[in-house]
Design a protein around this motif. Structure first.
Motif: not given
Ligand SMILES: O=C(O)C(=O)Cc1ccccc1
Length: 301
Positions: A99-109, A134-142
């Protein structure tokens, strides 16, 4: 039409902020905060919208460093957005391993992920919308994304309204090359960055100049200068506008005591009027100056 660079790609929180600050203008996404700021410095854009601080995670280091290095840029406006996230995945796909995101977002969830996707590995991406790409392109799942991202990418919502801390907010700035300042409104914020020699009391000396004039701070952060280990720059936001006599007085004092960069005076998004201490209003400073002028002319004492 103004050309506005923003920290993209399409579907970031920063795009939402740019639309709020510059409705109807020509918006262009840049992959990093640094590139969005560079577009303004190069003249490819008239202004850039960038995130500056979050109520849960604190400052966005790329923005502070990007504003203190390179040719000067000044903020002319700010906006504050409420922050909650949507978790997006490819339609129909099953297991979520990353599951990917900006570090600020990951820290908040973090708590939400531990409770709901305990087997998924968090992966940092350049922005919340880059994670969706990245999810659209298949690099990450969420991807942990801004709610608007679903309008831009062929993904489906695994969850919405996700946030460990309710009522989280992020503040965004619109910055330009130095030019005409926005007019004072009585509810303004001034941003500066000050570097001073490393000796006992340096920071306290700067803060005393503000406190002694009854100027209320709204933020202070330190960032390393990156050149010499242990040397810092202080990012200070305070109430007031550089065109006000009480703030001019403080700025000249700060300038004597530090290497000072002005990062803008602009209306506060929350419209909170500046706190004015007794004897520290603009008229008090004007009256005091008038008295000194009279003394100099031999007309008063
Ligand atoms: O990545 C984004 O969408 C941004 O605009 C930066 C950000 C990340 C997390 C919360 C608020 C802003």
């Amino acid at each position: 039409m103004l050309r506005i660079a923003y920290f993209g790609p399409q579907g970031t929180f920063t795009e939402q902020a740019a639309r709020a600050l510059a409705p109807g203008e020509d918006l262009t996404p840049y992959e990093t905060v640094r590139l969005a700021l560079q577009a303004v410095r190069d003249g490819a854009a008239d202004a850039a919208c960038v995130p500056i601080e979050n109520s849960v995670e604190g400052v966005v280091p790329a923005t502070l460093d990007g504003l203190s290095d390179g040719d000067p840029l000044v903020a002319t406006a700010e906006t504050i957005l409420p922050i909650h996230f949507s978790v997006l995945k490819r339609p129909g796909d099953g297991g979520i391993r990353t599951v990917a995101s900006h570090p600020h977002a990951l820290a908040q969830v973090r708590e939400w992920l531990e409770a709901n996707l305990p087997d998924a590995t968090p992966v940092a991406s350049s922005s919340t919308a880059a994670a969706a790409v990245g999810v659209v392109e298949g690099d990450f799942d969420a991807a942990v994304s801004a709610p608007v991202a679903i309008e831009h990418y062929p993904l489906e919502e695994l969850a919405t309204g996700v946030a460990d801390v309710r009522d989280a907010q992020t503040r965004f700035l619109m910055v330009r090359r130095p030019g005409e300042l926005p007019a004072p409104t009585g509810a303004d914020r001034t941003s500066i960055v000050a570097a001073a020699v490393n000796r006992t009391g340096t920071l306290s000396d700067l803060l005393v100049e503000l406190a002694g004039r009854g100027i209320n701070l709204t933020r202070i952060d330190a960032r390393p200068t990156r050149n010499n280990f242990g040397e810092y720059r202080f990012f200070i936001d305070f109430e007031g506008h550089v065109a006000e006599p009480r703030i001019i007085d403080a700025m000249t004092a700060l300038r004597r005591r530090s290497h000072l960069r002005f990062l803008g005076s602009y209306p506060r998004a929350d419209e909170v009027a500046a706190t004015i201490e007794d004897g520290a209003g603009n008229q008090d400073f004007l009256d005091a100056q008038a008295w000194v002028d009279a003394v100099l002319k031999g007309e008063g004492a």
